[in-house]
Design a protein around this motif. Sequence first.
Motif, PDB file in Angstrom:
ATOM      1  N   SER A 338       0.779  -1.308  -0.470  1.00 40.95           N
ATOM      2  CA  SER A 338      -0.366  -0.257  -0.297  1.00 40.95           C
ATOM      3  C   SER A 338       0.535   1.376   0.269  1.00 40.95           C
ATOM      4  O   SER A 338       0.931   1.808   0.550  1.00 40.95           O
ATOM      5  N   ALA A 339       1.922   1.526  -0.424  1.00 44.17           N
ATOM      6  CA  ALA A 339       2.664   2.263  -0.787  1.00 44.17           C
ATOM      7  C   ALA A 339       2.571   3.078  -2.070  1.00 44.17           C
ATOM      8  O   ALA A 339       2.034   3.081  -3.313  1.00 44.17           O
ATOM      9  N   ARG A 340       3.229   4.498  -1.948  1.00 43.35           N
ATOM     10  CA  ARG A 340       3.619   5.685  -2.934  1.00 43.35           C
ATOM     11  C   ARG A 340       4.418   4.770  -3.563  1.00 43.35           C
ATOM     12  O   ARG A 340       5.618   5.488  -3.059  1.00 43.35           O
ATOM     13  N   LEU A 341       4.520   5.261  -4.909  1.00 42.91           N
ATOM     14  CA  LEU A 341       6.060   4.763  -4.909  1.00 42.91           C
ATOM     15  C   LEU A 341       6.379   6.577  -6.688  1.00 42.91           C
ATOM     16  O   LEU A 341       5.651   6.469  -7.430  1.00 42.91           O
ATOM     17  N   ASP A 342       7.204   6.490  -6.154  1.00 43.49           N
ATOM     18  CA  ASP A 342       7.234   8.056  -7.123  1.00 43.49           C
ATOM     19  C   ASP A 342       9.216   7.360  -8.001  1.00 43.49           C
ATOM     20  O   ASP A 342      10.116   7.436  -7.217  1.00 43.49           O
ATOM     21  N   VAL A 343       8.872   8.029  -8.833  1.00 43.99           N
ATOM     22  CA  VAL A 343      10.437   7.629 -10.250  1.00 43.99           C
ATOM     23  C   VAL A 343      10.811   8.587 -10.415  1.00 43.99           C
ATOM     24  O   VAL A 343       9.149   9.081 -11.683  1.00 43.99           O
ATOM     25  N   ASN A 344      11.612   9.586 -10.815  1.00 43.80           N
ATOM     26  CA  ASN A 344      12.085  10.840 -10.606  1.00 43.80           C
ATOM     27  C   ASN A 344      13.386  10.649 -11.621  1.00 43.80           C
ATOM     28  O   ASN A 344      14.187  10.539 -11.211  1.00 43.80           O
ATOM     29  N   ARG A 345      13.390  11.700 -12.555  1.00 42.77           N
ATOM     30  CA  ARG A 345      14.187  11.934 -13.140  1.00 42.77           C
ATOM     31  C   ARG A 345      15.152  13.404 -12.226  1.00 42.77           C
ATOM     32  O   ARG A 345      15.029  13.744 -11.542  1.00 42.77           O
ATOM     33  N   ALA A 346      16.861  12.417 -12.038  1.00 39.95           N
ATOM     34  CA  ALA A 346      17.730  13.771 -11.480  1.00 39.95           C
ATOM     35  C   ALA A 346      18.451  14.457 -11.913  1.00 39.95           C
ATOM     36  O   ALA A 346      18.648  14.476 -13.534  1.00 39.95           O
ATOM     37  N   LEU A 347      19.529  15.483 -11.371  1.00 43.26           N
ATOM     38  CA  LEU A 347      20.080  16.422 -12.065  1.00 43.26           C
ATOM     39  C   LEU A 347      21.557  15.365 -13.194  1.00 43.26           C
ATOM     40  O   LEU A 347      21.463  15.635 -14.785  1.00 43.26           O
ATOM     41  N   GLN A 348      21.539  14.315 -12.271  1.00 42.25           N
ATOM     42  CA  GLN A 348      22.472  13.135 -12.703  1.00 42.25           C
ATOM     43  C   GLN A 348      21.579  11.812 -12.973  1.00 42.25           C
ATOM     44  O   GLN A 348      22.166  11.660 -11.316  1.00 42.25           O
TER      45      GLN A 348
END
Length: 359
Positions: A338-348
């Motif tokens: 029951s989690a929230r998964l966030d996938v994001n681009r970083a500066l690198q």
Amino acid sequence: MDRERRQTLGSSVSKASISIVLTDPTAEDNPIFFVNDAFQRVTLYSREFALGRNCRFLQGEQTEPEVLDEIRAGIAARKEFQVTITNHKADGTPFRNQLLISPVTEKDGTVSAFFGVQRELHGDNGGPEQDIQALDLLRELQHRVKNHLSMVVSMIRMQASRKVTPASVQAVGRRVEALALLYEEMFDATMGSGSGETIRTGAYLSRIASVVSRIAGQSAIRINVECEEIDLPVDQAARLGLLLSELLTNALEHAFKGRDKGLIDVRFKRLSEGGVRLTVEDDGIGLPEGSNWPYEAETVEVQQERAERSDGTLDTTGHDGHSGVGGTIITGLTQMLSARLDVNRALQGTIVTVDFQPS
């Protein structure tokens, strides 16, 4: 078993090597498909020798025929059973082996694996009474692990349905290693001052990262781990450990293509509002523009159905596309937490964040 009795067993059991063996009854002659490091230490047989063979290579001239009959009957009955048998190490040395075997069943009742726990008995173990108490403890822990083992076996079936490659074989071993570590953490917690109901998850995740790094064999890619010591229920810790294994493997396989070195940071901490957060951040090449990993292989309808699942099972039907087996497992484990998964681009590179509430 009460805490005092558990602690009494500590001197004779907690330092013992607990061997874990998984066999595949769906294949001819029920061959071994996983052994942990303790199996190698106790039996002196290498993992490479054991895999693909039936366990009978442990038999020798002192092995009791009547106990072998009990084992055959137990396997045929597809029920949990325990025996104490004289086995032989690779150098021919006989040893007394306390063996507990449980079938791993799928939803339709099919036995997909046999899960064996082996404990070598010594003269200083404390006698028959302590042997019985130790067996009771192992049985209790094994019942806890079996639910998670069923999940791992379903992952293995998913992998097996694809083309078999060295990478897919490695992935199978990695997933079962994560479960073996869970078993060891549970055993240590139960034998110590803990209740066995929770796992010191920071230590468990650190061990997961170490195992994944070792199996991957990419020494030029460093994995830094900063994990707070947070106690989580066994179910949540197991799913989080498997999730970290998948996330790290994905980063090691894809984040550093064309690069000869890199860094992955793993952080696990408690949030101010009471939740917990797992973060996996790499300084790799980053996600392709427009990527929706790990969901990109799923339709909106499939994502909605996954989000609505509440029976605590892992959807292992699999979906074609770039996310592959790993992406499907990641989304399934996230839903189970029951989690929230966030996938994001970083500066690198890429940052993956998993937030959930401890139960």
